[in-house]
Every structure is written in C-alpha cells, then in structure tokens.
Design a protein around this motif. Structure first.
Motif, mmCIF file in Angstrom:
data_model
loop_
_atom_site.group_PDB
_atom_site.id
_atom_site.type_symbol
_atom_site.label_atom_id
_atom_site.label_comp_id
_atom_site.label_asym_id
_atom_site.label_seq_id
_atom_site.Cartn_x
_atom_site.Cartn_y
_atom_site.Cartn_z
ATOM 1 N N GLU A 1 5.855 1.668 -6.908
ATOM 2 C CA GLU A 1 6.344 2.762 -8.045
ATOM 3 C C GLU A 1 7.153 2.658 -9.039
ATOM 4 O O GLU A 1 6.983 2.437 -10.186
ATOM 5 C CB GLU A 1 6.941 4.000 -7.330
ATOM 6 C CG GLU A 1 6.474 5.344 -8.098
ATOM 7 C CD GLU A 1 5.442 4.871 -8.803
ATOM 8 O OE1 GLU A 1 4.184 5.318 -7.816
ATOM 9 O OE2 GLU A 1 4.825 5.790 -9.529
ATOM 10 N N LYS B 1 6.487 -0.439 -11.886
ATOM 11 C CA LYS B 1 4.772 -0.079 -12.959
ATOM 12 C C LYS B 1 6.070 1.233 -14.107
ATOM 13 O O LYS B 1 5.861 1.086 -15.169
ATOM 14 C CB LYS B 1 4.391 0.927 -11.419
ATOM 15 C CG LYS B 1 3.289 1.692 -12.568
ATOM 16 C CD LYS B 1 2.899 3.119 -11.940
ATOM 17 C CE LYS B 1 1.556 4.037 -12.789
ATOM 18 N NZ LYS B 1 2.490 5.415 -12.637
ATOM 19 N N LEU C 1 -3.219 -0.903 -14.320
ATOM 20 C CA LEU C 1 -3.790 0.554 -13.402
ATOM 21 C C LEU C 1 -4.352 -0.001 -12.657
ATOM 22 O O LEU C 1 -4.035 -0.211 -11.064
ATOM 23 C CB LEU C 1 -4.536 1.695 -14.515
ATOM 24 C CG LEU C 1 -3.931 2.691 -14.549
ATOM 25 C CD1 LEU C 1 -4.494 3.136 -15.559
ATOM 26 C CD2 LEU C 1 -2.891 2.871 -14.737
ATOM 27 N N TYR D 1 -1.273 -2.148 -10.813
ATOM 28 C CA TYR D 1 -0.990 -1.215 -10.550
ATOM 29 C C TYR D 1 -1.147 -1.232 -8.941
ATOM 30 O O TYR D 1 -0.279 -0.781 -7.285
ATOM 31 C CB TYR D 1 -0.557 0.396 -11.021
ATOM 32 C CG TYR D 1 0.336 1.304 -10.079
ATOM 33 C CD1 TYR D 1 1.932 0.871 -9.798
ATOM 34 C CD2 TYR D 1 -0.670 2.297 -9.921
ATOM 35 C CE1 TYR D 1 1.729 1.837 -8.703
ATOM 36 C CE2 TYR D 1 0.316 3.248 -9.023
ATOM 37 C CZ TYR D 1 1.600 3.057 -8.308
ATOM 38 O OH TYR D 1 2.689 4.013 -8.184
ATOM 39 N N ARG D 2 -2.572 -0.747 -8.597
ATOM 40 C CA ARG D 2 -3.510 -0.517 -7.151
ATOM 41 C C ARG D 2 -3.361 -1.880 -6.108
ATOM 42 O O ARG D 2 -3.448 -0.990 -5.376
ATOM 43 C CB ARG D 2 -4.606 -0.147 -7.579
ATOM 44 C CG ARG D 2 -4.686 1.590 -8.433
ATOM 45 C CD ARG D 2 -6.369 2.005 -8.661
ATOM 46 N NE ARG D 2 -5.533 3.515 -9.697
ATOM 47 C CZ ARG D 2 -6.779 3.413 -10.689
ATOM 48 N NH1 ARG D 2 -7.788 2.254 -11.127
ATOM 49 N NH2 ARG D 2 -6.459 4.891 -11.461
ATOM 50 N N ASP D 3 -3.629 -2.447 -6.691
ATOM 51 C CA ASP D 3 -3.318 -3.812 -6.052
ATOM 52 C C ASP D 3 -2.207 -4.218 -4.907
ATOM 53 O O ASP D 3 -2.398 -3.820 -3.806
ATOM 54 C CB ASP D 3 -3.672 -4.849 -6.605
ATOM 55 C CG ASP D 3 -5.370 -5.369 -6.350
ATOM 56 O OD1 ASP D 3 -6.064 -5.047 -6.621
ATOM 57 O OD2 ASP D 3 -4.952 -6.864 -6.927
ATOM 58 N N LEU E 1 -0.114 -1.553 -4.301
ATOM 59 C CA LEU E 1 0.232 -0.542 -3.631
ATOM 60 C C LEU E 1 -1.057 -1.095 -2.893
ATOM 61 O O LEU E 1 -0.216 -0.697 -1.804
ATOM 62 C CB LEU E 1 0.203 0.447 -4.873
ATOM 63 C CG LEU E 1 0.601 1.672 -5.140
ATOM 64 C CD1 LEU E 1 -0.229 2.698 -5.341
ATOM 65 C CD2 LEU E 1 1.593 1.370 -4.766
ATOM 66 N N ASN E 2 -1.497 -1.467 -2.425
ATOM 67 C CA ASN E 2 -2.313 -1.240 -1.321
ATOM 68 C C ASN E 2 -2.159 -2.986 -0.334
ATOM 69 O O ASN E 2 -2.197 -2.932 0.751
ATOM 70 C CB ASN E 2 -4.155 -1.704 -1.600
ATOM 71 C CG ASN E 2 -5.167 -0.632 -2.362
ATOM 72 O OD1 ASN E 2 -4.603 0.101 -2.105
ATOM 73 N ND2 ASN E 2 -5.586 -0.841 -3.510
#
Length: 69
Positions: A30, A33, A57, A60-62, A64-65
């Motif tokens: 986070e 990002k 984005l 960022y999602r990658d 996070l996962n």
C-alpha cells in the motif's frame, strides 16, 4: 528507473518499480502504491495517460494478491 514517454508503461514496469520501493524503504504494498502514485503520477490519474494508470492499478492488484502467498 528511466521512463520513456513514447508509450504506455506496462504492468511489469510498475511491479518492478513498487518492489524496488518496498525493498529500498521497507514499506508495504500500500505504501509503495502511494509513493508510486505521488512520484510518477504527481497525484493525478491523468498525468501519464489512462492506459498507464490502468496498468499501474493492475500491478498494484497483482502485488496485493501475491503478498498474501
């Protein structure tokens, strides 16, 4: 990392950039990002174009996962 303004930056670029920030500053996904958005986008989604922002984005999602693995 040098930015070429000839085209949209890819998800892989942002993943590498945010991982670099996470390693250099010992920060979370986070925080990486937020720093990326501040440094590269100057806090404006339109700064580098819609496609580049979308790739940011996705990166960022990658991250996070995969941070929960």
């Amino acid at each position: 990392m040098t930015i070429n303004h000839a085209g949209a930056l890819k998800k892989e670029y942002f993943i590498s950039y945010m991982k670099l920030l996470m390693n250099a500053f010992g920060c979370s996904v986070e925080e990486a990002k937020d720093r990326t958005f501040e440094r590269l986008f100057r806090l404006r989604e339109s700064e580098m174009g819609k496609e580049t922002y979308t790739q940011f984005l996705l990166a960022y999602r990658d991250l996070l996962n995969h941070s929960n693995d």
